[in-house]
Scaffold this motif. Structure first.
Motif, mmCIF file in Angstrom:
data_model
loop_
_atom_site.group_PDB
_atom_site.id
_atom_site.type_symbol
_atom_site.label_atom_id
_atom_site.label_comp_id
_atom_site.label_asym_id
_atom_site.label_seq_id
_atom_site.Cartn_x
_atom_site.Cartn_y
_atom_site.Cartn_z
ATOM 1 N N ARG A 138 32.923 22.152 67.379
ATOM 2 C CA ARG A 138 31.574 21.811 67.845
ATOM 3 C C ARG A 138 31.518 21.741 69.377
ATOM 4 O O ARG A 138 30.615 22.308 69.984
ATOM 5 N N ASP A 142 31.852 25.386 70.729
ATOM 6 C CA ASP A 142 30.422 25.536 70.956
ATOM 7 C C ASP A 142 29.698 26.118 69.740
ATOM 8 O O ASP A 142 28.768 26.907 69.885
ATOM 9 N N LEU A 143 30.131 25.741 68.550
ATOM 10 C CA LEU A 143 29.478 26.223 67.333
ATOM 11 C C LEU A 143 28.428 25.212 66.874
ATOM 12 O O LEU A 143 28.557 24.015 67.136
ATOM 13 N N SER A 144 27.428 25.716 66.151
ATOM 14 C CA SER A 144 26.435 24.801 65.556
ATOM 15 C C SER A 144 27.075 24.151 64.329
ATOM 16 O O SER A 144 28.123 24.600 63.846
ATOM 17 N N VAL A 145 26.391 23.123 63.822
ATOM 18 C CA VAL A 145 26.917 22.448 62.628
ATOM 19 C C VAL A 145 27.013 23.436 61.463
ATOM 20 O O VAL A 145 27.986 23.436 60.699
ATOM 21 N N ASP B 12 23.149 14.201 64.841
ATOM 22 C CA ASP B 12 23.294 15.646 65.047
ATOM 23 C C ASP B 12 22.111 16.222 65.814
ATOM 24 O O ASP B 12 22.277 17.040 66.719
ATOM 25 N N GLU B 16 22.281 18.019 69.497
ATOM 26 C CA GLU B 16 21.750 19.350 69.791
ATOM 27 C C GLU B 16 20.853 19.308 71.032
ATOM 28 O O GLU B 16 20.940 20.143 71.917
ATOM 29 N N LYS B 20 22.604 21.125 74.010
ATOM 30 C CA LYS B 20 22.030 22.473 74.173
ATOM 31 C C LYS B 20 20.666 22.437 74.861
ATOM 32 O O LYS B 20 20.331 23.317 75.628
ATOM 33 N N LYS B 50 31.810 16.313 75.625
ATOM 34 C CA LYS B 50 31.280 17.638 75.951
ATOM 35 C C LYS B 50 31.930 18.206 77.224
ATOM 36 O O LYS B 50 31.857 19.400 77.496
#
Lengths: 176, 314
Positions: A138, A142-145, B12, B16, B20, B50
């Motif tokens: 993750r 840098d992958l999505s869930v 989650d 995100e 992102k 991160k």
């Protein structure tokens, strides 16, 4: 994603340009994932190269059935890491070299970044194998869930739960 | 259970947005005021975590890797039309070996003699990487790395008088990697072989061990005759019930013995050559030469120790 599918299909036909684009897209992420997992940037360099050479050799056997290209590629990287860790049971922890930490021209910033990264790597040792895999994929990969779920062969819900428990465990480890 | 699932999802979603989408922690917390107390420390931890995304490959590694990958890509035949012919792995290996051997006027052949300060040197290194990538046994890879280490020392001594220090450093780094690989690959292979030997039941009567460090349950009452120097080394626990297994071990030992011979020879030859070069080389070349000398003195020793973990007949 559609673009990536087209690229992968071209790469399967040995289109060099397509494979080169996939390589550029994933190179840093695979390297980071491996550094995060093994903590040795020199070994990670060799292993990153091996991942892409393996991918090049076996891209023709890649099928889209339920697996994204990123999941497939990170699985190759994961297998490399597992092989490496099995061989090097008595490995020595190596401090992260500043030359692989990006922080612009400011040496103080680079040093701070390095300290933070080392703190994360040290804290990650307190995670379970599955938690660590989720965090590696993750945050380093840098992958999505959803992509992590495919790479690990688990449900999205299970990955979210692992992510939550991993962040809690990291928090605890970093507090000490 | 429902609450846990809810917080999993909220975390989650916030991650995100934070990672992102570029939102701040405060912006995330405003969306979920009821969970703010629980979320805040987790999001702060996630932000620190991160920072691993600041790990980047070294630029020199990035360009070397890209070059090598492109070389491997170019070695890969393009597919054409509907009736695609898939090369089997053995054919790919044969093609590469043939390309390496027969490309008399090609870049690969031209690169074979290139030195670290010459433009085609990267092609030479890329070609070696391809050969390594298509060598599947660990002992084979160890052997290739030992041979490439021999090349690196030859290059270092050849250019020490004229090259820029960075070119010497490059060859020295590669030398270090090759020798490290020899030790790691040999050790891995030896450990796996020993593990597989341990799984085989040991018959009662045994030859006396030829290695003084081999484990010995009881002292041998009478000395056993030593094998002749030309005889294949005797394993400590041969699975004598299977002739085929024995033959395979003898063949495998032959590979290992050859590797050992090469490593042992170069463990003497390489430091000697580098020491001699140090006496006449310009000052600018001396740091790299000293490093190369230290590498050969340390790494060959490690490689020999790794090989000797298996080499019963030494």
């Amino acid at each position: 994603m559609q673009d990536e599918e087209r690229l992968v299909e071209r790469a399967k036909q040995r289109d060099q340009e397509a494979f080169a684009q996939l390589y550029e897209e994933y190179f840093d992420r695979i390297y980071r994932y491996i550094v995060f997992k093994i903590g040795d940037e020199m070994e990670a360099e060799d292993m990153t190269q091996q991942v892409f050479l393996k991918a090049l050799r076996s891209i023709s056997s890649f099928r889209w059935k339920g697996v994204s290209f990123s999941a497939w590629l990170f699985r190759i990287a994961h297998n490399q890491v597992v092989d490496y860790l099995r061989r090097k049971a008595k490995r020595i922890a190596v401090p992260i070299n500043e030359s692989i930490v990006s922080g612009g021209e400011d040496p103080q910033k680079v040093t701070e970044q390095r300290a933070d990264i080392e703190q994360v790597l040290a804290a990650a040792k307190h995670l379970t194998r599955a938690q660590r895999e989720v965090i590696s994929l993750r945050f380093a990969g840098d992958l999505s869930v959803a992509e992590v779920a495919k790479a690990m062969g688990r449900s999205v819900g299970a990955v979210k739960a692992l992510q939550h428990s991993a962040v809690v465990a990291l928090r605890k480890a970093m507090s000490y | 259970m429902g609450k846990t699932k809810e917080i999993d999802n909220i975390l989650d979603e916030c991650l995100e947005r934070l990672i992102k989408g570029g939102e701040t922690i405060e912006q995330c917390l405003v969306r979920y005021p009821e969970q703010a107390v629980e979320l805040r420390p987790l999001l702060e931890t996630a932000l620190v975590t991160k920072k691993v995304s600041n790990i980047k490959p070294r630029p020199e590694f990035r360009s070397r890797a890209r070059y090598q990958f492109q070389a491997a890509l170019q070695e890969t035949p393009a597919r054409r039309g509907f009736f695609t012919f898939v090369w089997p792995a053995w054919a790919t290996v044969v093609a590469i070996v043939l390309a390496l051997l027969l490309s008399g006027g090609g870049t690969v052949a031209l690169a074979a003699d290139s030195m670290p300060d010459e433009p085609l040197y990267s092609v030479k290194i890329a070609t070696e990487q391809v050969r390594l990538a298509f060598t599947f046994s660990e002992i084979g890879k160890a052997d290739l790395n030992a041979r490439f280490a021999d090349r690196r020392v030859a290059e270092i001594t050849a250019i020490a008088n004229r090259a820029e220090p960075k070119d010497l450093d490059r060859a020295t780094e590669l030398l270090n990697k090759h020798l490290e690989k020899v030790a790691v690959l040999a050790e891995t292979w030896v450990n796996e072989e020993e593990a597989s030997m341990l799984r085989v039941p040991t018959p009662a009567p045994q030859l006396a061990p030829t290695s003084p460090t081999a484990p010995e349950p009881e002292p041998a009452p009478t000395p056993a005759p030593s094998p002749s120097p030309a005889a294949p080394p005797a394993p400590t626990s041969p699975p004598t019930d299977e002739k085929g297994q024995e033959d395979m071990e003898v063949a495998v030992d032959g590979q290992l013995a050859r590797l050992r011979m090469e490593v042992e020879r170069n463990a003497v030859r390489h430091p000697a050559a580098l020491r001699e070069m140090l006496e006449t080389a310009p000052e600018s070349a001396k740091p790299a030469l000293r490093r190369a000398l230290a590498i050969t003195e340390d790494r060959y020793w490690q490689a020999l120790e790794a090989v000797d973990g298996k080499h019963w007949g030494k």
